[in-house]
Motif scaffolding. Structure first.
Motif, PDB file in Angstrom:
ATOM      1  N   VAL A 155       0.824  -1.215   0.000  1.00 52.41           N
ATOM      2  CA  VAL A 155       0.000   0.000   0.000  1.00 52.41           C
ATOM      3  C   VAL A 155       0.855   1.261   0.000  1.00 52.41           C
ATOM      4  O   VAL A 155       0.568   2.217  -0.746  1.00 52.41           O
ATOM      5  N   LYS A 156       1.914   1.279   0.791  1.00 49.22           N
ATOM      6  CA  LYS A 156       2.768   2.471   0.845  1.00 49.22           C
ATOM      7  C   LYS A 156       3.415   2.792  -0.501  1.00 49.22           C
ATOM      8  O   LYS A 156       3.781   3.933  -0.761  1.00 49.22           O
ATOM      9  N   LEU A 185      -0.052   4.572   7.604  1.00 43.27           N
ATOM     10  CA  LEU A 185       0.198   5.432   6.447  1.00 43.27           C
ATOM     11  C   LEU A 185       0.412   6.883   6.874  1.00 43.27           C
ATOM     12  O   LEU A 185       1.219   7.606   6.277  1.00 43.27           O
ATOM     13  N   ALA A 205      -2.167   5.190  -2.127  1.00 46.24           N
ATOM     14  CA  ALA A 205      -1.871   5.217  -0.690  1.00 46.24           C
ATOM     15  C   ALA A 205      -2.577   6.355   0.040  1.00 46.24           C
ATOM     16  O   ALA A 205      -3.181   6.150   1.096  1.00 46.24           O
TER      17      ALA A 205
END
Length: 223
Positions: free
Chosen positions: A103-104, A131, A109
């Motif tokens: 995801v990052k 995040l 993101a």
């Protein structure tokens, strides 16, 4: 990739199962007993294979999913796909790797961070805080740091474990990277005492935010 390839990989992972390691991992909610260094070695051999990564995820097997996360192309996942993957993931290690390795690095993101922030699922909300911690450290422009501290101050003490850990990490990152808010971050940590008594091995930094902040700032000053 054929099902046979997935089956072969699952058999290889099964051969690496260590009952003692599984017992240790299960105490943390992770239902696998594969040495992660060996898992990474398999991923290095396979290299990047997005289709195979998706098939490994579809097996719902924790070790297979971890392997899939190591060989995927993060930018090829759609936003909805990543959202579904987080909600499908059960094991904490899978959740951590999905957020940190996939995801990052995804173009979605920031959208996911915002969407997940107020989610009622503490695992999903915890991913949003992970995040946010990334942005606090690397790209803080536009973040409301005082507002984040207000939320942490009000909610962290009673938050479920996974969410609490993620909020605590954000608290520490604010204190480490933003000197203007360091005193307040330390004060919040000292008053709430979250993770104050967390067992920390020698030569490791405590996750207790005030200790964490002071140690990293000390190292930066010494360096």
């Amino acid at each position: 990739m054929s099902e046979t390839t997935v089956a072969e990989l699952k058999a290889e992972l099964a051969e690496l199962e260590d009952p003692r390691m599984r017992s240790v991992n299960e105490k943390h909610g992770d239902d696998h007993g594969v040495n992660l260094s060996r898992l990474r070695a398999i991923a290095k051999r396979l290299r990047t294979q997005q289709a195979l990564a998706r098939e490994l995820w579809a097996t719902e097997d924790t070790a297979a999913r971890l392997l899939g996360l190591l060989i995927c192309r993060p930018k090829e996942f759609e936003r909805g796909e990543l959202d579904a993957m987080l909600r499908q993931s059960r094991a904490p290690k899978v959740q951590d790797w999905l957020v940190n390795y996939v995801v990052k690095r995804s173009p979605h993101a920031e959208e996911l961070r915002v969407a997940w922030t107020a989610d009622s699922d503490p695992v999903v909300a915890g991913a949003a805080w992970a995040l946010t911690s990334e942005r606090v450290a690397k790209n803080p422009e536009g973040l409301d740091l005082p507002g984040l501290l207000d939320t942490i101050e009000a909610q962290m003490k009673e938050a479920p474990d996974r969410l609490q850990w993620a909020m605590n990490t954000c608290l520490a990152q604010i204190g480490i990277h933003h000197a203007a808010y360091r005193a307040r971050a330390i004060e919040i940590g000292e008053r709430l005492e979250v993770l104050k008594d967390y067992p920390t091995p020698p030569n490791c930094t405590s996750p207790f935010a005030p200790a964490w902040i002071n140690e990293i700032v000390r190292r930066q000053s010494a360096g």
